[in-house]
Motif scaffolding. Structure first.
Motif, PDB file in Angstrom:
ATOM      1  N   GLY A 175       0.828  -1.418   0.031  1.00  0.00           N
ATOM      2  CA  GLY A 175      -0.161   0.162  -0.051  1.00  0.00           C
ATOM      3  C   GLY A 175       0.634   1.262   0.111  1.00  0.00           C
ATOM      4  N   THR A 176       1.979   1.236  -0.167  1.00  0.00           N
ATOM      5  CA  THR A 176       3.042   2.304  -0.364  1.00  0.00           C
ATOM      6  C   THR A 176       3.607   2.404  -1.634  1.00  0.00           C
ATOM      7  N   PRO A 177       4.243   3.577  -1.987  1.00  0.00           N
ATOM      8  CA  PRO A 177       4.909   3.949  -3.214  1.00  0.00           C
ATOM      9  C   PRO A 177       5.997   2.935  -3.282  1.00  0.00           C
ATOM     10  N   GLU A 178       6.622   2.426  -2.295  1.00  0.00           N
ATOM     11  CA  GLU A 178       7.737   1.757  -2.207  1.00  0.00           C
ATOM     12  C   GLU A 178       7.617   0.108  -2.523  1.00  0.00           C
ATOM     13  N   GLN A 179       6.388  -0.196  -2.718  1.00  0.00           N
ATOM     14  CA  GLN A 179       6.081  -1.615  -2.789  1.00  0.00           C
ATOM     15  C   GLN A 179       6.753  -2.497  -3.794  1.00  0.00           C
ATOM     16  N   GLU A 180       6.654  -2.023  -5.058  1.00  0.00           N
ATOM     17  CA  GLU A 180       7.098  -2.480  -6.056  1.00  0.00           C
ATOM     18  C   GLU A 180       8.709  -2.915  -5.977  1.00  0.00           C
ATOM     19  N   LYS A 181       9.378  -1.785  -5.339  1.00  0.00           N
ATOM     20  CA  LYS A 181      10.766  -1.843  -5.172  1.00  0.00           C
ATOM     21  C   LYS A 181      11.244  -2.645  -4.192  1.00  0.00           C
ATOM     22  N   VAL A 182      10.383  -2.775  -2.872  1.00  0.00           N
ATOM     23  CA  VAL A 182      10.784  -3.714  -1.813  1.00  0.00           C
ATOM     24  C   VAL A 182      10.701  -5.088  -2.254  1.00  0.00           C
ATOM     25  N   TYR A 183       9.581  -5.264  -2.982  1.00  0.00           N
ATOM     26  CA  TYR A 183       9.296  -6.849  -3.437  1.00  0.00           C
ATOM     27  C   TYR A 183      10.479  -7.229  -4.251  1.00  0.00           C
ATOM     28  N   HIS A 184      10.960  -6.383  -5.171  1.00  0.00           N
ATOM     29  CA  HIS A 184      11.905  -6.587  -6.320  1.00  0.00           C
ATOM     30  C   HIS A 184      13.074  -7.068  -5.278  1.00  0.00           C
ATOM     31  N   GLU A 185      13.420  -6.135  -4.549  1.00  0.00           N
ATOM     32  CA  GLU A 185      14.719  -6.282  -3.575  1.00  0.00           C
ATOM     33  C   GLU A 185      14.768  -7.573  -2.661  1.00  0.00           C
ATOM     34  N   ARG A 186      13.367  -7.753  -2.202  1.00  0.00           N
ATOM     35  CA  ARG A 186      13.423  -9.274  -1.252  1.00  0.00           C
ATOM     36  C   ARG A 186      13.561 -10.092  -2.047  1.00  0.00           C
ATOM     37  N   SER A 187      12.960 -10.331  -3.375  1.00  0.00           N
ATOM     38  CA  SER A 187      13.300 -11.391  -4.106  1.00  0.00           C
ATOM     39  C   SER A 187      14.443 -11.620  -4.550  1.00  0.00           C
ATOM     40  N   LEU A 188      15.098 -10.618  -5.116  1.00  0.00           N
ATOM     41  CA  LEU A 188      16.514 -10.722  -5.141  1.00  0.00           C
ATOM     42  C   LEU A 188      17.531 -11.199  -4.026  1.00  0.00           C
ATOM     43  N   GLN A 189      17.260 -10.972  -2.794  1.00  0.00           N
ATOM     44  CA  GLN A 189      17.981 -11.242  -1.770  1.00  0.00           C
ATOM     45  C   GLN A 189      17.621 -12.706  -1.559  1.00  0.00           C
ATOM     46  N   ILE A 190      16.341 -13.114  -1.559  1.00  0.00           N
ATOM     47  CA  ILE A 190      16.407 -14.378  -1.295  1.00  0.00           C
ATOM     48  C   ILE A 190      16.864 -15.496  -2.563  1.00  0.00           C
ATOM     49  N   GLY A 191      16.615 -14.945  -3.751  1.00  0.00           N
ATOM     50  CA  GLY A 191      17.381 -15.642  -4.771  1.00  0.00           C
ATOM     51  C   GLY A 191      18.584 -15.837  -4.580  1.00  0.00           C
ATOM     52  N   ALA A 192      19.567 -14.646  -4.178  1.00  0.00           N
ATOM     53  CA  ALA A 192      20.910 -14.452  -4.233  1.00  0.00           C
ATOM     54  C   ALA A 192      21.525 -15.397  -3.006  1.00  0.00           C
ATOM     55  N   GLU A 193      20.648 -15.570  -1.957  1.00  0.00           N
ATOM     56  CA  GLU A 193      21.218 -16.299  -1.017  1.00  0.00           C
ATOM     57  C   GLU A 193      20.837 -17.897  -1.182  1.00  0.00           C
ATOM     58  N   ILE A 194      19.562 -18.146  -1.798  1.00  0.00           N
ATOM     59  CA  ILE A 194      19.401 -19.475  -2.519  1.00  0.00           C
ATOM     60  C   ILE A 194      20.486 -20.120  -3.608  1.00  0.00           C
ATOM     61  N   PHE A 195      20.720 -19.039  -4.367  1.00  0.00           N
ATOM     62  CA  PHE A 195      21.858 -19.584  -5.529  1.00  0.00           C
ATOM     63  C   PHE A 195      22.999 -19.773  -4.939  1.00  0.00           C
ATOM     64  N   TYR A 196      23.494 -18.795  -3.651  1.00  0.00           N
ATOM     65  CA  TYR A 196      24.951 -19.117  -3.017  1.00  0.00           C
ATOM     66  C   TYR A 196      25.032 -20.639  -2.511  1.00  0.00           C
ATOM     67  N   VAL A 197      23.743 -20.963  -1.876  1.00  0.00           N
ATOM     68  CA  VAL A 197      23.523 -22.200  -1.015  1.00  0.00           C
ATOM     69  C   VAL A 197      23.924 -23.404  -2.365  1.00  0.00           C
ATOM     70  N   PHE A 198      23.073 -23.341  -3.665  1.00  0.00           N
ATOM     71  CA  PHE A 198      23.314 -24.353  -4.467  1.00  0.00           C
ATOM     72  C   PHE A 198      24.802 -24.332  -4.988  1.00  0.00           C
ATOM     73  N   SER A 199      25.252 -23.194  -5.331  1.00  0.00           N
ATOM     74  CA  SER A 199      26.756 -22.871  -5.821  1.00  0.00           C
ATOM     75  C   SER A 199      27.736 -23.595  -5.063  1.00  0.00           C
ATOM     76  N   GLN A 200      27.508 -23.720  -3.741  1.00  0.00           N
ATOM     77  CA  GLN A 200      28.530 -24.421  -2.651  1.00  0.00           C
ATOM     78  C   GLN A 200      28.322 -25.890  -2.809  1.00  0.00           C
ATOM     79  N   ILE A 201      27.498 -26.391  -3.534  1.00  0.00           N
ATOM     80  CA  ILE A 201      27.407 -28.056  -3.415  1.00  0.00           C
ATOM     81  C   ILE A 201      28.519 -28.626  -4.390  1.00  0.00           C
ATOM     82  N   LYS A 202      29.214 -29.476  -3.704  1.00  0.00           N
ATOM     83  CA  LYS A 202      30.396 -29.952  -4.466  1.00  0.00           C
ATOM     84  C   LYS A 202      30.171 -31.266  -5.103  1.00  0.00           C
ATOM     85  N   LYS A 203      30.372 -31.392  -6.627  1.00  0.00           N
ATOM     86  CA  LYS A 203      29.948 -32.540  -7.287  1.00  0.00           C
ATOM     87  C   LYS A 203      30.981 -33.682  -7.350  1.00  0.00           C
TER      88      LYS A 203
END
Length: 203
Positions: A175-203
């Motif tokens: 309900g604020t003018p920042e909504q789109e920006k905040v969701y975009h940034e939170r998605s990128l934060q979650i995505g970045a941390e999840i990608f870091y997790v999978f990047s650490q898996i040794k094959k």
């Protein structure tokens, strides 16, 4: 994967994960690594109070990351301590970041097909309790993505392990003018941390 999604993934890979967050993420890396080393299925259930925002973002980015890094036998789920609906801004945010999403059931709790790869089955996204029949009952890791669910669910039946990896709620911007920006940034934060997790898996 789709071109726009690959562009977003490049952004995720460039994000710096600080030392404190790496400590929080380490137990999930260890869980995935052990399952991978033993050629076992890797089921991850991301849990938040309402299964409306953070748990869906985590589920989808984890499924994308497992495919991107070619970690086999990974199936990602999400659930809540109660059932509500996937919040529309989550859908809009992911679509802007390169995922294709189709609404396949238009009810108070819509069901979405979330397509991230041309040749793979979509993630089916809708709000549900963590113990819903759609989710695994045994041999999975429960990842608690919000402090309320972490505090309110000290025990998850059937889980091999329970790991708190909490994120700030983007709902605070609704309900604020920042909504789109905040969701975009939170998605990128979650995505970045999840990608870091999978990047650490040794094959």
């Amino acid at each position: 994967m789709y071109p726009k999604l690959l562009e977003t993934i490049e952004l995720l890979k460039k994000q710096e994960i600080n030392k404190d967050r790496k400590v929080i993420l380490a137990p999930l890396i260890d869980f995935i690594q052990k399952k991978f080393d033993n050629n076992k299925k890797i089921d991850i259930n991301f849990i938040c109070t309402h299964n409306s925002r953070r748990s869906h973002l985590s589920q989808i980015w984890a499924q994308v990351a497992s495919t991107y890094f070619e970690i086999p036998n990974v199936t990602c789920y999400s659930g809540g301590t109660e059932e509500t609906a996937m919040f529309p801004m989550v859908v809009e945010t992911l679509m802007r970041q390169g995922v294709f999403i189709m609404k396949i059931s238009d009810t108070g709790n819509p069901v979405y097909a979330v397509k991230y790869h041309e040749d793979l089955h979509p993630v089916i996204g809708f709000s549900k309790k963590y113990d819903h029949m759609f989710n695994p009952k045994h041999d999975f890791v429960a990842v608690m993505t919000c402090s309320q669910a972490d505090g309110g669910c000290p025990f998850i039946p059937g889980a091999d392990k329970r790991i708190p990896i909490t994120f700030e709620d983007p709902k605070l911007s609704d309900g604020t003018p920042e909504q789109e920006k905040v969701y975009h940034e939170r998605s990128l934060q979650i995505g970045a941390e999840i990608f870091y997790v999978f990047s650490q898996i040794k094959k």
